[in-house]
Structures are given as C-alpha cells and as structure tokens.
Design an enzyme around this catalytic site. Sequence first.
Site, short mmCIF file in Angstrom:
data_model
loop_
_atom_site.label_atom_id
_atom_site.label_comp_id
_atom_site.label_asym_id
_atom_site.label_seq_id
_atom_site.Cartn_x
_atom_site.Cartn_y
_atom_site.Cartn_z
N SER A 192 0.79 -1.23 0.00
CA SER A 192 0.00 0.00 0.00
C SER A 192 0.82 1.28 0.00
O SER A 192 0.26 2.37 0.10
CB SER A 192 -0.93 -0.02 1.21
OG SER A 192 -0.19 -0.29 2.39
N GLU A 193 2.11 1.19 -0.14
CA GLU A 193 2.98 2.37 -0.01
C GLU A 193 2.62 3.51 -0.96
O GLU A 193 2.61 4.67 -0.55
CB GLU A 193 4.45 1.97 -0.20
CG GLU A 193 5.05 1.21 0.96
CD GLU A 193 4.75 -0.28 0.95
OE1 GLU A 193 5.26 -0.99 1.83
OE2 GLU A 193 3.99 -0.75 0.08
N THR A 194 2.33 3.20 -2.22
CA THR A 194 2.07 4.29 -3.17
C THR A 194 0.83 5.09 -2.80
O THR A 194 0.75 6.28 -3.12
CB THR A 194 1.96 3.79 -4.63
OG1 THR A 194 0.91 2.81 -4.71
CG2 THR A 194 3.28 3.21 -5.10
#
Length: 191
Positions: A104-106
Amino acid sequence: IIAALLDRLEEIERDPTLRMVILTGAGKAFSGGADLQWMRARVAMDEAANRKSAEHLAELLHRLSSLSKPTLARINGSAYGGGAGLICCCDLAIASEQATFAFSETKLGLVPAVIAPYIIAAVGIRQARRYFLTAEPFDSQEALRISLVHQAVAGERLDEVIEAQVQHLLKGGPEALAECKRLLGKIMAVP
C-alpha cells in the site's frame, strides 16, 4: 518494534536450544506495516535521518531472511506494506483464508524500496509491478497464486497446519537446516 525484533532475532540466533521462529500478529492483523504517524513524521526528517530509518528496517529484513534457523510466517490476518515484506523474509508462509494483503505504499506517497528485493524474490517482477503500482488489496487465494504464501487454510486450521510444518522442520538436523539456508542465501543473493 523494529529494534525489539532485531534484539529478539539476535537472541534467537545465539540460543542453540531454539530451533525456529514463528512470526505472527497478536491481534486480528498479522501486520499493518509501518505506523502512519511515524511515517508522517519522516516527511519532516532530513535525508540522513530518513536513510538511517530505512537502514534500520533493511537490517531487520536482512536478519530475518538470513537467520540460520527456519522461520515461519503464521498470517492470522491482514498484512500490508512492510508486514508483507516480513512474510517474504520467512522461509514458510501460511495464511488464514481470511487474511488480506497489499503493498500500500504508493497510496501513502511512498515507494516500497526496502521490501522490494524480498517481495520480488518471492512473487517475481511481474506481480510486483502490478501490486506495487496499484496498491490494490488482494485475498489469500491470490497471495497463494502469486507465491506470496505457501498455503492458505481455513482460519480454524491455521494452528494445525503450522504445527505440521513445525514437526517437519524438527526432523531436520539444526546444522543441516542452517547450511541449507546459507546455500539458498548465496544462490539468491537478496540483500
């Protein structure tokens, strides 16, 4: 948490009476990844402080991946971001069918740089491209299909399946298992 895990892994490495590590979540989640407040605070940090923070996480992932003893991820619930990275550093990964996953980083304006080598080694570049870029969540069956996990089982069977793997591992000689892990580490050359 990173410092505590690093310390514990070092203790486990040195203790010949401990044969393996089972990594799991204490609540409904396996790991939600980094604390969002902590990540927001990183925006205000200078480059050196951010680099040191990333290096600390990289050290944890490397130590978990290269531990001389077998490691099992017991995925009892959601695993996002760095939590999914921890899974890829373990030798075996068994998930509850109810578990969900995401890189989920982006969505947070970040890049999954530190976990990327481990994720790519587990799922391959093609799947990493999709899930790193879209940050879309996926279920345990998809995690199984892309090789993020080795098994996806009904939640009520999770402990039974983990115990079966523990019994298989206990049949291996500790030195042989350690040498096998060293061999695999040399072949894969993951940081």
